[in-house]
Each structure stands twice: as C-alpha cells, then as structure tokens.
Motif scaffolding. Structure first.
Motif, PDB file in Angstrom:
ATOM      1  N   ARG A  96       5.245  -3.626  -8.933  1.00 16.21           N
ATOM      2  CA  ARG A  96       5.140  -3.487  -7.417  1.00 16.21           C
ATOM      3  C   ARG A  96       3.709  -3.763  -7.036  1.00 16.21           C
ATOM      4  O   ARG A  96       3.457  -4.312  -6.025  1.00 16.21           O
ATOM      5  CB  ARG A  96       5.524  -1.872  -7.065  1.00 16.21           C
ATOM      6  CG  ARG A  96       5.374  -1.538  -5.656  1.00 16.21           C
ATOM      7  CD  ARG A  96       6.131  -0.283  -5.299  1.00 16.21           C
ATOM      8  NE  ARG A  96       5.115   0.876  -5.535  1.00 16.21           N
ATOM      9  CZ  ARG A  96       5.249   2.006  -5.617  1.00 16.21           C
ATOM     10  NH1 ARG A  96       6.565   2.570  -5.157  1.00 16.21           N
ATOM     11  NH2 ARG A  96       4.449   2.944  -6.096  1.00 16.21           N
ATOM     12  N   ARG A 185       5.077   2.130  12.054  1.00 16.55           N
ATOM     13  CA  ARG A 185       4.430   1.968  10.677  1.00 16.55           C
ATOM     14  C   ARG A 185       4.705   0.345  10.151  1.00 16.55           C
ATOM     15  O   ARG A 185       3.828  -0.141  10.041  1.00 16.55           O
ATOM     16  CB  ARG A 185       4.958   2.954   9.798  1.00 16.55           C
ATOM     17  CG  ARG A 185       4.362   2.441   8.448  1.00 16.55           C
ATOM     18  CD  ARG A 185       4.896   3.395   7.239  1.00 16.55           C
ATOM     19  NE  ARG A 185       4.438   3.094   5.842  1.00 16.55           N
ATOM     20  CZ  ARG A 185       5.027   1.994   5.121  1.00 16.55           C
ATOM     21  NH1 ARG A 185       5.955   1.411   5.912  1.00 16.55           N
ATOM     22  NH2 ARG A 185       4.436   1.748   3.970  1.00 16.55           N
ATOM     23  N   LYS A 195       2.092  -1.794  -0.873  1.00 17.15           N
ATOM     24  CA  LYS A 195       1.291  -0.449  -1.076  1.00 17.15           C
ATOM     25  C   LYS A 195      -0.151  -0.854  -0.828  1.00 17.15           C
ATOM     26  O   LYS A 195      -1.049  -0.951  -1.640  1.00 17.15           O
ATOM     27  CB  LYS A 195       1.477  -0.035  -2.369  1.00 17.15           C
ATOM     28  CG  LYS A 195       1.364   1.557  -2.315  1.00 17.15           C
ATOM     29  CD  LYS A 195       1.947   2.313  -3.687  1.00 17.15           C
ATOM     30  CE  LYS A 195       1.508   3.874  -3.409  1.00 17.15           C
ATOM     31  NZ  LYS A 195       2.675   4.551  -2.789  1.00 17.15           N
ATOM     32  N   TYR A 200      -1.781   3.024   5.516  1.00 18.56           N
ATOM     33  CA  TYR A 200      -1.855   4.075   5.787  1.00 18.56           C
ATOM     34  C   TYR A 200      -2.932   4.224   7.170  1.00 18.56           C
ATOM     35  O   TYR A 200      -2.783   5.152   7.721  1.00 18.56           O
ATOM     36  CB  TYR A 200      -2.924   4.783   4.508  1.00 18.56           C
ATOM     37  CG  TYR A 200      -1.565   5.167   3.689  1.00 18.56           C
ATOM     38  CD1 TYR A 200      -1.027   6.385   3.889  1.00 18.56           C
ATOM     39  CD2 TYR A 200      -0.923   4.314   2.697  1.00 18.56           C
ATOM     40  CE1 TYR A 200       0.048   6.797   2.963  1.00 18.56           C
ATOM     41  CE2 TYR A 200       0.159   4.542   1.810  1.00 18.56           C
ATOM     42  CZ  TYR A 200       0.868   5.757   2.153  1.00 18.56           C
ATOM     43  OH  TYR A 200       1.739   6.281   1.347  1.00 18.56           O
ATOM     44  N   GLU A 231      10.775   5.827   6.398  1.00 20.59           N
ATOM     45  CA  GLU A 231      10.703   7.041   5.444  1.00 20.59           C
ATOM     46  C   GLU A 231       9.438   7.911   6.132  1.00 20.59           C
ATOM     47  O   GLU A 231       9.159   7.683   7.181  1.00 20.59           O
ATOM     48  CB  GLU A 231       9.904   5.968   4.221  1.00 20.59           C
ATOM     49  CG  GLU A 231       8.679   5.009   4.742  1.00 20.59           C
ATOM     50  CD  GLU A 231       8.145   4.407   3.590  1.00 20.59           C
ATOM     51  OE1 GLU A 231       7.989   4.921   2.334  1.00 20.59           O
ATOM     52  OE2 GLU A 231       7.649   3.112   3.656  1.00 20.59           O
ATOM     53  N   THR A 234       4.221   9.652   2.942  1.00 25.62           N
ATOM     54  CA  THR A 234       3.744   8.836   1.717  1.00 25.62           C
ATOM     55  C   THR A 234       5.171   9.069   0.799  1.00 25.62           C
ATOM     56  O   THR A 234       4.899   8.864  -0.435  1.00 25.62           O
ATOM     57  CB  THR A 234       2.772   9.991   0.932  1.00 25.62           C
ATOM     58  OG1 THR A 234       3.336  11.402   0.716  1.00 25.62           O
ATOM     59  CG2 THR A 234       1.360  10.044   1.585  1.00 25.62           C
ATOM     60  N   VAL A 259       9.411   4.441  -6.830  1.00 28.94           N
ATOM     61  CA  VAL A 259       9.615   4.543  -8.164  1.00 28.94           C
ATOM     62  C   VAL A 259      10.451   5.922  -8.219  1.00 28.94           C
ATOM     63  O   VAL A 259      11.513   5.985  -8.859  1.00 28.94           O
ATOM     64  CB  VAL A 259       8.665   4.452  -9.110  1.00 28.94           C
ATOM     65  CG1 VAL A 259       9.052   4.949 -10.553  1.00 28.94           C
ATOM     66  CG2 VAL A 259       7.821   3.352  -8.989  1.00 28.94           C
ATOM     67  N   THR A 260       9.903   6.778  -7.504  1.00 26.40           N
ATOM     68  CA  THR A 260      10.761   8.426  -7.433  1.00 26.40           C
ATOM     69  C   THR A 260      12.055   8.111  -6.631  1.00 26.40           C
ATOM     70  O   THR A 260      12.990   8.568  -7.088  1.00 26.40           O
ATOM     71  CB  THR A 260       9.874   9.325  -6.536  1.00 26.40           C
ATOM     72  OG1 THR A 260       8.483   9.265  -7.093  1.00 26.40           O
ATOM     73  CG2 THR A 260      10.353  10.757  -7.238  1.00 26.40           C
ATOM     74  N   THR A 302       5.603  10.021  -5.826  1.00 29.45           N
ATOM     75  CA  THR A 302       5.087  10.216  -7.222  1.00 29.45           C
ATOM     76  C   THR A 302       4.138  11.833  -6.804  1.00 29.45           C
ATOM     77  O   THR A 302       4.062  12.422  -7.763  1.00 29.45           O
ATOM     78  CB  THR A 302       4.197   9.143  -7.687  1.00 29.45           C
ATOM     79  OG1 THR A 302       4.739   8.172  -7.822  1.00 29.45           O
ATOM     80  CG2 THR A 302       3.296   9.564  -8.699  1.00 29.45           C
TER      81      THR A 302
HETATM   82  C1  PLP Z   1       3.822   5.286  -2.630  1.00 30.02           C
HETATM   83  C2  PLP Z   1       4.523   5.557  -1.479  1.00 30.02           C
HETATM   84  C3  PLP Z   1       5.761   5.915  -1.600  1.00 30.02           C
HETATM   85  C4  PLP Z   1       6.545   6.682  -2.824  1.00 30.02           C
HETATM   86  O1  PLP Z   1       6.723   5.710  -3.918  1.00 30.02           O
HETATM   87  P1  PLP Z   1       6.386   6.293  -5.186  1.00 30.02           P
HETATM   88  O2  PLP Z   1       6.582   5.146  -6.332  1.00 30.02           O
HETATM   89  O3  PLP Z   1       7.960   7.222  -5.412  1.00 30.02           O
HETATM   90  O4  PLP Z   1       5.297   7.073  -5.445  1.00 30.02           O
HETATM   91  C5  PLP Z   1       6.597   6.052  -0.594  1.00 30.02           C
HETATM   92  N1  PLP Z   1       6.122   5.510   0.734  1.00 30.02           N
HETATM   93  C6  PLP Z   1       5.199   4.734   0.762  1.00 30.02           C
HETATM   94  C7  PLP Z   1       4.432   4.547   2.120  1.00 30.02           C
HETATM   95  C8  PLP Z   1       4.235   5.009  -0.244  1.00 30.02           C
HETATM   96  O5  PLP Z   1       2.951   4.645  -0.068  1.00 30.02           O
END
Ligand code: PLP
Length: 354
Positions: A96, A185, A195, A200, A231, A234, A259-260, A302
C-alpha cells in the motif's frame, strides 16, 4: 532499481526505556531508541541507516513542507505469550505504501529497505514491545520530499524513515460519530485511497466542528450528494445489518483500503456472516435502523483494531445503540487480537516473525 547496500547500524549507547512507563503510555507520544533513515538521491536509495532516534535538520525551503509530497503507514508489532515478537501483515502495508507513493509521484521503496529495515529496527528495539493485553508497538514508516526549492514539481530527492512508538489502547471507549453533510474528504479521481498527509490536513476542520457538537469523529460521505458512506476519520466502517456485514466498496478510489478492513472481512466470513462490499447510503442505513435491522456499527483500523460506534448522527436523526448487547464486533475483535497476540492459531499467514 539498483541493489541496496547493507543497512548500517549505529546503536544508541543508553536506552530511554527505563524512563517510560510502558504499561501506561499515551498513543504516539514516546519513541523508541532507534529509527531508520534512507535517502533517495540521483534515482537511487542510499545511506540506509538505523541509528539513535534524533532530530532532523531541514531547510525552510524543503518541498514537502510546502507542496505536501508526504505519505505514511501504520503497522503494529506484538509479543506472543512466549515473548516472541511478530508484526501484523506488514507486507500489505508495504504494498500500500508504494501505491501511495505512485499516486503522489514519489519513488517506490524497495522491499529490502521497507521490510528488512523494519525487521532489523524492531529486533533492535524489541524490549519496547509491551507484553500487555491491548498494548503493542506502533510502527510508522513514512516518506517525504526533500528538495530545497520553492517550485511546484515532484522533488528529485526524498527521505524514507521508520520510527516506533509503544502503544496502549487507542479508542478504548465506544465513540460517537457525526455523518458529514457538508465537507468532503475524497472524491473520485482524487487521492483518498493513498495514505498521504494531506488527507488528514484536509479533514481536521470538519472533525473539529464535529467535536464541538460532542462527536468524536466524522463519517465521510460522497462529494456530490453527501449520501454514500465512505469511512470514519482514521478507520474503515462496517455495518451489521441482520446477518450481513456491509462495508463500503473500494472501486471509487475514495477510501483507504485498510489492512484491518481486509482482516475483518476474512474473519467475519469465518464467523458465518454474509459479506457485502458495496455502495451504501445514509438513507438506506436510516431505513434499516428504523426497521430494527441495523444491529452493530464499528470502525476498523490498525490504531484501534475495532472501535464500537455507539451513536450516529445525520442531520436531526440520531441513532443510538446499546453496545453492551453486541456480539459480532466483540467476537471479531477477540478473534483478530487472538491471532495478533499469538493466542489463536494464525491460519492466514498474517503474523510476520521479527
Ligand atoms: C490508515 C487508515 C485506515 C485504516 O487502515 P488500516 O490498514 O486498517 O490501519 C482507514 N482510513 C484511513 C483514512 C486511513 O488513513
């Protein structure tokens, strides 16, 4: 890509661990003794070094401060009951990271730097992994542009780093969520799936407004009608509707492929739930709530693993839940954490030994 030379290691002469109460740390505040640093210069990754955690010296003209070529990852390491250290699905984060890099016109990072570097760094600082329930070591790989030039263009030079921070439970209480009806967003064609730091930066204003009215986070909606759910802050979001787990699908490129999220889908299937990755609107959710079909709502990420959502507000419609009665999200968290902490057999090859 040219072969990367060895990772140079400069060890800290003393450890700061004795000064930190590891069983009671606030998230992201303390950093371990070492960090990894690598430089991208003339089309090559160089100077791959693990060294004592320290400040960086930068010029005010450094490009990432101005134009935002900056990406990151979030990963966790755990200790099993025998004290062995494992990282949860780091290869998925590695992949990723390079998807984010490509979207932000940044160089990709070779696996031997990202993966071997992370492994060596954690091995060196593994005493910092708390052997306590709900605790872990948070791993933060990141990259930013380093050209010292005021001009909008992709930088020629970059820095890749990994820092580590011992972590306790992130959101340990059920949260209240504000369904966004004005701010955005991510839109199709944008950078929502990467990411990057700017996602953010752009989210903080709306989140601050939600906080002012008593909510913890925003549930983002589509840019055009503010109806399709995306979503939460975070985290990715799941709705248990009757015996089906519904989570927004990824094809618009507006949602981070967590990933979660992926782990939750796998484990929910194993638990016998039907999974639907699809478009879901707030109108549908409200209808299901009115019909008594909306059973549970939670976020996945995460930092938090599974975060129970006890209230959702959309305009003047408020959905409140009695989270004490929930079964699915709690069992899901138990199963994922069981694998993470080495208490349940890892049938998926998720745990990466340090
Ligand atoms: C990091 C993140 C997540 C969660 O991703 P994981 O891989 O499960 O930690 C979800 N949404 C956003 C905007 C993120 O930056």
């Amino acid at each position: 890509m040219t072969a990367v030379t060895d990772i140079k290691i400069v060890k800290a002469t003393t450890s700061k661990l004795k000064d930190v109460k590891i069983e009671n740390v606030p998230f992201g505040k303390y950093f371990t003794d070492h960090m990894l640093e690598a430089d991208y210069i003339n089309g090559e990754w160089k100077n791959v070094t693990i060294k004592p955690y320290q400040t960086l010296t930068i010029e005010p003209a450094m490009a990432s401060l101005h134009y935002g070529q900056a990406i990151f990852e979030g990963i966790k390491a755990y200790k099993d009951p025998n004290g062995n250290a494992y990282i949860f699905r780091p290869k998925d984060n590695f992949k990723r990271f390079n998807i984010s890099a490509e979207r932000m016109q940044m160089p990709t990072v070779p696996e031997e730097i990202f993966m071997n570097g992370m492994q060596k760094l954690i091995d060196l600082d593994k005493d910092w992994i708390p052997a306590i329930a709900e605790h872990s070591l948070y791993i933060r790989p990141f990259m930013f542009s380093t050209d010292n030039l005021i001009g909008v263009r992709p930088s020629d030079t970059y820095k890749f780093m990994i820092i580590l921070s011992p972590a306790g439970p992130y959101y340990n209480v059920p949260i209240k969520i504000y369904v966004e009806e004005k701010y955005t967003r991510a839109a199709p064609g944008g950078v929502g799936f990467s990411k990057n730091a700017g996602n953010y930066g752009g989210s903080m204003y709306a989140t601050a407004l939600a906080r002012k009215s008593g909510y913890d986070q925003v549930l983002w909606t589509d840019a055009f009608e503010h109806k399709t759910l995306q979503e939460v802050g975070t985290m990715n979001v799941f709705f248990i509707i009757d015996n089906t787990a519904v989570t927004p699908s990824l094809e618009d490129g507006t949602i981070l492929a967590g990933v979660t999220r992926d782990s939750a889908i796998t484990v929910l299937k194993e638990m016998g739930l039907k999974i639907e990755e699809r478009k879901i609107t707030i109108d549908e959710l409200i209808e299901d709530h009115k019909a008594g079909k909306l059973k549970e709502v939670f976020g996945t990420g995460t930092a938090a693993t599974i975060s129970l959502i006890k209230e959702l507000k959309y305009k003047d419609y408020i959905m409140t839940f009695n989270v004490d009665e929930w079964k699915v999200s709690k069992e899901l968290k138990e199963r994922i954490d069981g694998i993470r902490y080495g208490k349940v057999k890892d049938n998926y090859g998720w745990m990466f030994k340090v």
